[in-house]
Design a protein around this motif. Structure first.
Motif, PDB file in Angstrom:
ATOM      1  N   GLY A  39       0.838  -1.189   0.000  1.00 44.54           N
ATOM      2  CA  GLY A  39       0.000   0.000   0.000  1.00 44.54           C
ATOM      3  C   GLY A  39       0.877   1.244   0.000  1.00 44.54           C
ATOM      4  N   ASN A  41       1.622   5.262   0.448  1.00 48.36           N
ATOM      5  CA  ASN A  41       1.128   6.334   1.308  1.00 48.36           C
ATOM      6  C   ASN A  41       1.911   7.625   1.076  1.00 48.36           C
ATOM      7  N   GLU A  66       3.494  -0.392   4.718  1.00 47.74           N
ATOM      8  CA  GLU A  66       2.203  -1.091   4.644  1.00 47.74           C
ATOM      9  C   GLU A  66       2.234  -2.135   3.532  1.00 47.74           C
ATOM     10  N   ALA A 126      -4.378  -2.342   1.575  1.00 50.97           N
ATOM     11  CA  ALA A 126      -5.098  -1.084   1.342  1.00 50.97           C
ATOM     12  C   ALA A 126      -5.938  -0.609   2.510  1.00 50.97           C
ATOM     13  N   PRO A 130      -5.469   3.579   6.277  1.00 49.49           N
ATOM     14  CA  PRO A 130      -6.633   4.472   6.267  1.00 49.49           C
ATOM     15  C   PRO A 130      -7.543   4.294   7.481  1.00 49.49           C
ATOM     16  N   SER A 157      -9.254  10.944  -0.507  1.00 53.75           N
ATOM     17  CA  SER A 157      -8.066  10.147  -0.184  1.00 53.75           C
ATOM     18  C   SER A 157      -8.490   8.865   0.503  1.00 53.75           C
ATOM     19  N   SER A 158      -7.573   7.921   0.633  1.00 56.29           N
ATOM     20  CA  SER A 158      -7.922   6.655   1.289  1.00 56.29           C
ATOM     21  C   SER A 158      -8.331   6.883   2.737  1.00 56.29           C
ATOM     22  N   PRO A 299     -11.732  -2.174   1.392  1.00 53.87           N
ATOM     23  CA  PRO A 299     -10.634  -1.452   0.749  1.00 53.87           C
ATOM     24  C   PRO A 299     -11.146  -0.735  -0.490  1.00 53.87           C
ATOM     25  N   VAL A 301      -9.609   0.722  -3.678  1.00 57.02           N
ATOM     26  CA  VAL A 301      -8.372   0.752  -4.448  1.00 57.02           C
ATOM     27  C   VAL A 301      -8.633   1.450  -5.777  1.00 57.02           C
ATOM     28  N   GLY A 324      -9.133   6.997  -3.487  1.00 59.38           N
ATOM     29  CA  GLY A 324      -8.782   5.806  -2.728  1.00 59.38           C
ATOM     30  C   GLY A 324      -7.300   5.488  -2.809  1.00 59.38           C
ATOM     31  N   LYS A 325      -6.989   4.226  -2.689  1.00 64.18           N
ATOM     32  CA  LYS A 325      -5.618   3.759  -2.478  1.00 64.18           C
ATOM     33  C   LYS A 325      -4.920   3.360  -3.774  1.00 64.18           C
ATOM     34  N   VAL A 327      -2.028   0.745  -4.956  1.00 61.72           N
ATOM     35  CA  VAL A 327      -1.403  -0.486  -4.465  1.00 61.72           C
ATOM     36  C   VAL A 327      -0.446  -1.035  -5.512  1.00 61.72           C
TER      37      VAL A 327
END
Length: 332
Positions: A39, A41, A66, A126, A130, A157-158, A299, A301, A324-325, A327
């Motif tokens: 993940g 960040n 992560e 993910a 958060p 954002s996540s 999650p 993503v 979101g995330k 990965v």
């Protein structure tokens, strides 16, 4: 040997290189994991550029806190984990000591959580940062309760999305703030009770109107900087303005005096307050796992990249395009 991402000097995404390194054996209290997904960040961007809350102490330096994967080996004194266990790492350690941007990594056992059944590696990489940030700040530290209102900026954002879900599960009312209208519908679908477009609307005016003039018990601020003056105006009496990020990159004033000295609580918060305290982490992990099992949490993503495309992944991470995330997946 294993492949890991290193950087030999501060700078943009292009300073990162995928290199062969010795992985070694885990020491006391450590675990070696096979990394299946990572993940990404903002903390890694800040660390790479020399703007994080701690400086890079040596080069070449590693990145990442992560990840999700499986335990390969455990060091002396480690109990509760054994080879083959599906786990995730939580950001509970310094990137000067460990980094998970790699095919294999050694991490403290205290930074591991079990991956809930049914959650794949991408999801396992993910969810934790958060939700630990949102739960830790708003519930563990802030004490958010049913009926409270929370204003969230950087809502796409996540962490912002996780905060929407946490507030909804607690029974609080989340109001999302975003810079443009492009993400408004997505935020409403993610559970925002209302969405304020800061580029064209007066945030304070809209929040006060939505709360009948009472204001919000919590403001969860990822931006900081001069904008706290406007955000502080919407904090309800005795409420709290929690600053968990500094995306503005600008000096942050304390606005209490210029607003006439209201009963304003204003404090910084980092997810490390939760991840590095065993009892807090235990409660947070139970809360997040429960939410994942019930379907209240999930999650989010935006996009995945291969480990070999880490430079491009960081360029995308730094853009405003995602919801979101981000990965990175690792093939073995």
């Amino acid at each position: 040997m294993t492949r890991a991402v290193l950087f030999h000097g501060l700078g943009g995404p292009e300073v990162m290189r995928l290199e062969e390194v010795e992985v070694g054996e885990p020491g006391p209290g450590e675990v070696r994991i096979r990394v299946d997904a990572i993940g990404l960040n903002r903390a890694e961007v800040l660390f790479r550029t020399g703007h994080y809350i701690e400086p890079v102490k040596r080069f070449p330096a590693r990145l990442g806190t992560e990840a999700a994967g499986a335990v390969e080996a455990v060091g002396e004194g480690v109990t509760g984990f054994r080879p083959g266990d599906a786990v995730s790492t939580v950001p509970a350690f310094s990137q000067n000591d460990h980094g998970v941007y790699a095919e294999r990594a050694i991490v403290p056992a205290a930074a591991l959580v079990r991956r809930p059944e049914g959650l794949d590696a991408v999801g396992g990489a993910a969810v934790w940062m958060p939700y630990l940030t949102a739960y830790g700040g708003l519930v563990e530290v802030g004490g958010m309760r049913p009926g409270d209102t929370v204003v969230l900026n950087a809502a796409s954002s996540s962490v912002g999305l996780a905060a929407l879900h946490v507030a909804e599960r607690i029974g609080a009312t989340p109001i999302a703030v975003t810079r443009t209208a492009a993400k408004k519908e997505a935020l409403l679908k993610e559970g925002a009770a209302d969405v304020i477009v800061s580029g064209s609307e007066d945030v304070a005016e809209r929040v006060l109107a939505a709360t009948g003039g009472r204001g919000a018990e919590y403001v969860f601020d990822a931006v900081a900087g001069p904008g706290v003056r406007d955000l502080a105006r919407v904090v309800a009496e005795g409420g709290t303005l929690l600053l968990y990020g500094a995306l503005s990159g600008r000096e942050t004033p304390y606005p209490g005096f210029e607003l006439g000295m209201p009963a304003l609580n204003m404090r910084t918060y980092t997810m490390l307050e939760t991840a590095r305290r065993p009892e807090r982490l235990r409660r947070a992990a139970a809360f997040v796992t429960s939410g994942l099992r019930s379907g209240a949490f999930r999650p989010v993503v935006d996009r995945t990249f291969d480990l070999g495309d880490i430079v491009e992944a960081h360029r995308y991470l730094e853009s405003d395009a995602r919801i979101g995330k981000v990965v990175v997946t690792v093939a073995h």
